[in-house]
Write a protein that holds these residues in place. Structure first.
Motif, short mmCIF file in Angstrom:
data_model
loop_
_atom_site.label_atom_id
_atom_site.label_comp_id
_atom_site.label_asym_id
_atom_site.label_seq_id
_atom_site.Cartn_x
_atom_site.Cartn_y
_atom_site.Cartn_z
N ILE A 255 0.81 -1.23 0.07
CA ILE A 255 0.15 -0.12 0.09
C ILE A 255 1.12 1.37 0.05
O ILE A 255 0.77 2.36 -0.87
CB ILE A 255 -1.06 0.05 1.33
CG1 ILE A 255 -1.96 -0.94 1.03
CG2 ILE A 255 -1.65 1.46 1.39
CD1 ILE A 255 -2.83 -1.36 2.23
N ALA A 256 2.11 1.07 0.80
CA ALA A 256 2.89 2.52 0.93
C ALA A 256 3.59 2.71 -0.51
O ALA A 256 3.59 3.76 -0.85
CB ALA A 256 3.79 2.17 2.10
N GLU B 243 1.15 4.21 -2.89
CA GLU B 243 0.69 5.56 -2.41
C GLU B 243 2.03 6.49 -3.06
O GLU B 243 1.83 7.66 -3.45
CB GLU B 243 0.69 5.84 -1.02
CG GLU B 243 0.30 6.94 -0.49
CD GLU B 243 -0.90 7.92 -0.91
OE1 GLU B 243 -1.80 6.97 -1.45
OE2 GLU B 243 -0.80 8.92 -0.86
N ARG C 44 -8.63 2.49 0.33
CA ARG C 44 -9.39 2.38 1.63
C ARG C 44 -11.07 2.71 1.42
O ARG C 44 -11.79 2.01 2.41
CB ARG C 44 -8.82 3.59 2.63
CG ARG C 44 -7.68 3.06 3.26
CD ARG C 44 -7.21 4.16 4.03
NE ARG C 44 -7.49 3.80 5.39
CZ ARG C 44 -6.54 2.95 6.39
NH1 ARG C 44 -5.50 2.46 5.69
NH2 ARG C 44 -6.96 2.84 7.32
N ASN D 298 -3.82 5.50 -1.67
CA ASN D 298 -4.37 4.92 -0.13
C ASN D 298 -5.77 5.11 -0.03
O ASN D 298 -6.60 4.37 0.42
CB ASN D 298 -3.35 5.12 0.89
CG ASN D 298 -3.43 4.83 2.04
OD1 ASN D 298 -3.90 3.65 2.23
ND2 ASN D 298 -3.35 5.63 2.97
C1 NAG Z 1 -3.48 5.27 4.54
O1 NAG Z 1 -4.48 5.95 5.17
C2 NAG Z 1 -4.64 5.71 6.37
C3 NAG Z 1 -5.82 6.65 6.87
O2 NAG Z 1 -5.81 7.91 6.39
C4 NAG Z 1 -3.45 6.26 7.03
O3 NAG Z 1 -3.78 5.86 8.73
C5 NAG Z 1 -2.40 5.56 6.61
O4 NAG Z 1 -1.11 5.68 7.32
C6 NAG Z 1 -2.28 5.55 5.26
N1 NAG Z 1 -0.99 4.66 4.78
C7 NAG Z 1 -0.28 5.07 3.72
C8 NAG Z 1 0.45 4.15 3.27
O5 NAG Z 1 -0.15 6.33 3.24
#
Ligand code: NAG
Ligand code: NAG
Length: 207
Positions: free
Chosen positions: A66-67, A70, A81, A77
């Motif tokens: 996911i990271a 993003e 979600r 992300n």
């Molecule tokens: C993805 O979104 C969630 C909720 O906003 C956040 O907590 C999380 O850190 C995010 N992850 C990344 C990889 O950006």
């Protein structure tokens, strides 16, 4: 009365012990584990709202995947979600024909972290691929010192749906969870694969 000279060395000894303790937590019990951990790759849609559209392949746990998405596609992300079910505690039908071992020799994972891992898996399309086993275990999810692995117990390569890995981890949760913590392995003997929920193996700790 203690003099400062005698107190300081004993504090140093004490803090040394405290520092040494956490890594041992996962590692000590790993001596009894004989499975191999391998990286997995994920074919993720560049637009999560269009799961059949163009894909990008990233390697690592689901959290790392996911990271990476993003980083490559800002906003990915949030869009991903938004595709997930609202309730991370939604229950699923139990699976038949499995063997469940809640007493695997490892430390435990946090229930909430495992729930999040399962939750992400429910939103992922594509296949979970793993090379020949047995005991060839892919690193599926790891966060907050809590890991999900999926192990190919067959001697040939295997492909599953991510949903099946999620069902496996959910079956461990449903059968093995304590108040806050959980560990266990659910084995599909007929199809020769398993899902493991536990404290991360060895150096995987802290994820
Ligand atoms: C993805 O979104 C969630 C909720 O906003 C956040 O907590 C999380 O850190 C995010 N992850 C990344 C990889 O950006
Ligand atoms: C889901 O379960 C966790 C504990 O495992 C709890 O903290 C949380 O409040 C629950 N969420 C909902 C929406 O019920």
């Amino acid at each position: 009365m203690f003099s400062i000279v005698t107190l300081i060395p004993s504090l140093l000894v004490l803090s040394g012990l405290v520092h040494a303790a956490p890594p041992v937590l996962g590692q000590a019990l790993d001596d009894v584990d004989d499975f191999t951990i391998v990286d997995l790759s994920w074919d993720l849609p560049i637009n999560p709202n269009n799961p059949d559209g163009a894909k990008s392949t990233v390697t690592g746990t689901i959290e790392q995947a996911i990271a990476k998405m993003e980083a490559a596609y800002p906003g990915w992300n949030a869009t991903f979600r938004a595709t997930l079910p609202a309730d991370i505690n939604a229950t699923r039908t139990a699976l038949d024909d499995v063997e469940i071992d809640c007493k695997i020799k490892t430390d435990m994972a946090n229930i909430l972290a495992i729930k999040w891992g399962i939750h992400y898996l429910r939103g992922v399309t594509g296949k979970a691929k793993n090379g020949p086993g047995p005991k060839n275990c892919g690193r599926v999810s790891c966060s907050w010192d809590s890991a999900i692995y999926w192990c190919n117990e067959d001697t040939i390569s295997k492909e599953l749906d991510w949903e099946q890995i999620a069902d496996g981890a959910q079956t461990v949760l449903d059968n093995c969870a304590g108040v806050m913590k959980v560990k266990g392995q659910v084995s599909y003997k007929k199809d020769k694969w398993s899902t493991v929920v536990r404290f991360p193996k060895g150096s995987e700790g802290n994820c």
